[in-house]
Write an enzyme that holds these catalytic residues in place. Structure first.
Site, mmCIF file in Angstrom:
data_model
loop_
_atom_site.group_PDB
_atom_site.id
_atom_site.type_symbol
_atom_site.label_atom_id
_atom_site.label_comp_id
_atom_site.label_asym_id
_atom_site.label_seq_id
_atom_site.Cartn_x
_atom_site.Cartn_y
_atom_site.Cartn_z
ATOM 1 N N GLU A 257 0.875 -1.247 0.256
ATOM 2 C CA GLU A 257 0.232 -0.002 -0.047
ATOM 3 C C GLU A 257 0.860 1.344 0.076
ATOM 4 O O GLU A 257 2.112 1.132 0.686
ATOM 5 C CB GLU A 257 -1.027 0.140 1.373
ATOM 6 C CG GLU A 257 -1.813 -1.176 1.349
ATOM 7 C CD GLU A 257 -2.510 -1.177 2.617
ATOM 8 O OE1 GLU A 257 -2.782 -0.025 3.187
ATOM 9 O OE2 GLU A 257 -3.119 -2.056 2.933
ATOM 10 N N CYS B 75 3.270 8.396 1.688
ATOM 11 C CA CYS B 75 3.500 7.238 2.856
ATOM 12 C C CYS B 75 3.912 6.072 2.094
ATOM 13 O O CYS B 75 3.288 5.584 1.464
ATOM 14 C CB CYS B 75 2.469 6.999 3.756
ATOM 15 S SG CYS B 75 2.637 6.186 5.069
ATOM 16 N N CYS C 113 4.744 -7.597 7.543
ATOM 17 C CA CYS C 113 5.595 -6.876 8.730
ATOM 18 C C CYS C 113 5.775 -8.325 9.625
ATOM 19 O O CYS C 113 4.855 -8.873 9.931
ATOM 20 C CB CYS C 113 4.900 -5.821 9.235
ATOM 21 S SG CYS C 113 5.972 -5.161 10.620
ATOM 22 N N CYS D 204 3.100 -5.939 16.208
ATOM 23 C CA CYS D 204 2.617 -4.903 17.237
ATOM 24 C C CYS D 204 1.152 -5.418 17.338
ATOM 25 O O CYS D 204 0.550 -5.534 16.330
ATOM 26 C CB CYS D 204 2.831 -3.523 16.619
ATOM 27 S SG CYS D 204 4.460 -3.217 16.534
ATOM 28 N N CYS E 29 -1.899 -3.208 15.321
ATOM 29 C CA CYS E 29 -1.572 -3.052 13.818
ATOM 30 C C CYS E 29 -2.169 -4.118 12.733
ATOM 31 O O CYS E 29 -2.123 -5.358 13.053
ATOM 32 C CB CYS E 29 -0.106 -2.870 13.689
ATOM 33 S SG CYS E 29 0.495 -2.409 11.948
ATOM 34 N N CYS F 278 -2.481 1.472 8.966
ATOM 35 C CA CYS F 278 -1.552 0.489 8.239
ATOM 36 C C CYS F 278 -2.213 -0.799 7.806
ATOM 37 O O CYS F 278 -2.787 -1.616 8.791
ATOM 38 C CB CYS F 278 -0.446 0.209 9.324
ATOM 39 S SG CYS F 278 0.699 1.340 9.667
#
Ligand code: SAH
Length: 357
Positions: A93, A106, A113, A117, A120, A348
């Site tokens: 994205e 961004c 990832c 976290c 997220c 995100c």
């Protein structure tokens, strides 16, 4: 999976060889390269090439390392979100934000990832792989093409604002952890600087706090902005929200980060997501104030964007302001991050996640 060669990834010599190999004169390579440097999404926009060459190229090759799968415009009229597909089918994205100070992009640094976290969406499907320099750079060119299209910037009269049709700021705050992909991130920033003339001070790297990576940025030595995703004032709470805290404690992360900003004469940005009932109490605000007292930093408070798969609550406007007031009373520079494009899932990883499900 598309296995056509990507012309953007070729050197000038390779591109020339490719063009000659399909029976074209060398000067066509220069014309194509000029379009690629502007982010041309396909060959049909290359109007100075003969139509049959455009068709041939379309059959044989691709222009950029990423292709737009979906483009979403926010009702705020300023935010465009792209879902892009890479050559191996992975999706990433990119978000373009038109602001009063310029056009900011961004950028994602990884497909997926690994950081885990708890609040997220990006990390829910795990890490697929690091992005290459060109894959990061072509996200910026995708945004640039969106702003300018096939118009050369020399021909544009942008309402007196020279930034209107150019990307002026880049934040590496999309999906992924840039400091798990440090060398490509550095190469990408160097390319932003040399090829697009974007100043170091207009580039921001956001990290969950990989100390070795922060030190590599310090050694690299350019005055970009560094943002630390802190999200909790104590190790006990931070370790519950961010597994990386089991490896690098808050004190180590802040020591490395303040070292970076003092060497580069910058102000450290601290990102603090507010999660109702988890890290937004008066006591948390006091603890955060104690941690950052007399330090050269700016705290960005980010009301959590809700993610269906995650069991947290967004804070009320009152509690956000209460938290900010305490920090400000304690002399900490603090602002509330204006959320953009919430209607298009700007938090995100949401778009990519929704695509998969
Ligand atoms: N890995 C890097 C950069 C990507 S995350 C980092 O951790 O900084 C970019 C920022 O968005 C981080 O501060 C991250 O914590 C935050 N973020 C992630 N999910 C979010 C959500 N649902 N709402 C608001 N901010 C979120």
């Amino acid at each position: 999976m598309i296995d056509k060669p990507i012309l953007f990834n070729m050197t000038d010599a390779e591109l020339e060889q490719f063009i000659v190999s399909i029976g074209q004169p060398k000067f066509r390579a220069k014309q194509v390269a000029e379009w690629l440097s502007r982010g041309a999404p396909n060959f049909s926009v290359m109007k100075n090439l003969p139509e049959n060459l455009r068709n041939d190229l379309d059959n044989l090759a691709r222009t950029m390392p990423c292709t737009i799968i979906k483009k979403l415009e926010s009702t705020d009229g300023q935010t465009t979100k792209f879902l892009l597909e890479l050559n191996d089918g992975n999706q990433i994205e990119t978000v373009l934000m038109r602001t009063s100070y310029g056009n900011s992009v961004c950028v994602s640094s990884q497909a997926g990832c690994a950081m885990g976290c708890k609040f997220c969406a990006s990390t829910l499907l795990g890490l697929k792989r690091n992005l290459t320099q060109n894959e990061m750079f072509s996200q910026v060119l995708t945004a640039q093409w969106e702003l300018r299209g096939d118009k050369d910037n020399k021909n544009i009269k942008p309402n007196g604002d020279p930034n209107n049709n150019d990307v002026s700021h880049v934040v590496i705050m999309g999906t992924g952890e840039p400091l798990q992909n440090t060398q490509n991130t550095i190469g990408f920033m160097e390319k932003l600087h040399s090829d697009l003339g974007i100043g170091w001070r207009k580039i921001t790297v956001s990290t969950c706090g990989i100390v070795t990576g922060i030190r590599e940025l310090t050694d690299w030595g350019h005055p970009i902005n560094l943002a630390i995703s802190l999200h909790a004032p104590t190790d006990e709470l931070r370790s519950k929200l961010m597994p990386i805290n089991n490896k690098y404690k808050i004190s180590e992360v802040l020591e490395a980060a303040f070292d970076f900003v003092s060497k580069n004469n910058r102000q450290l940005m601290i990102e603090y997501i507010l999660l109702a009932g988890t890290n937004d109490s008066v006591e948390n605000a006091q603890e955060l104030s104690n941690l950052l007292q007399n330090k050269n930093c700016m705290v960005n408070l980010i009301p959590w964007n809700s993610v269906t798969e995650r069991d947290f609550k967004s804070p009320s406007g009152n509690s956000v302001h209460r938290f900010q007031d305490i920090l400000i009373k304690n002399g900490i520079h603090t602002r509330i991050r204006r959320e953009r494009g919430q209607d298009i899932g700007s938090a995100c990883g949401q778009l990519r996640l929704n695509q998969k499900s």
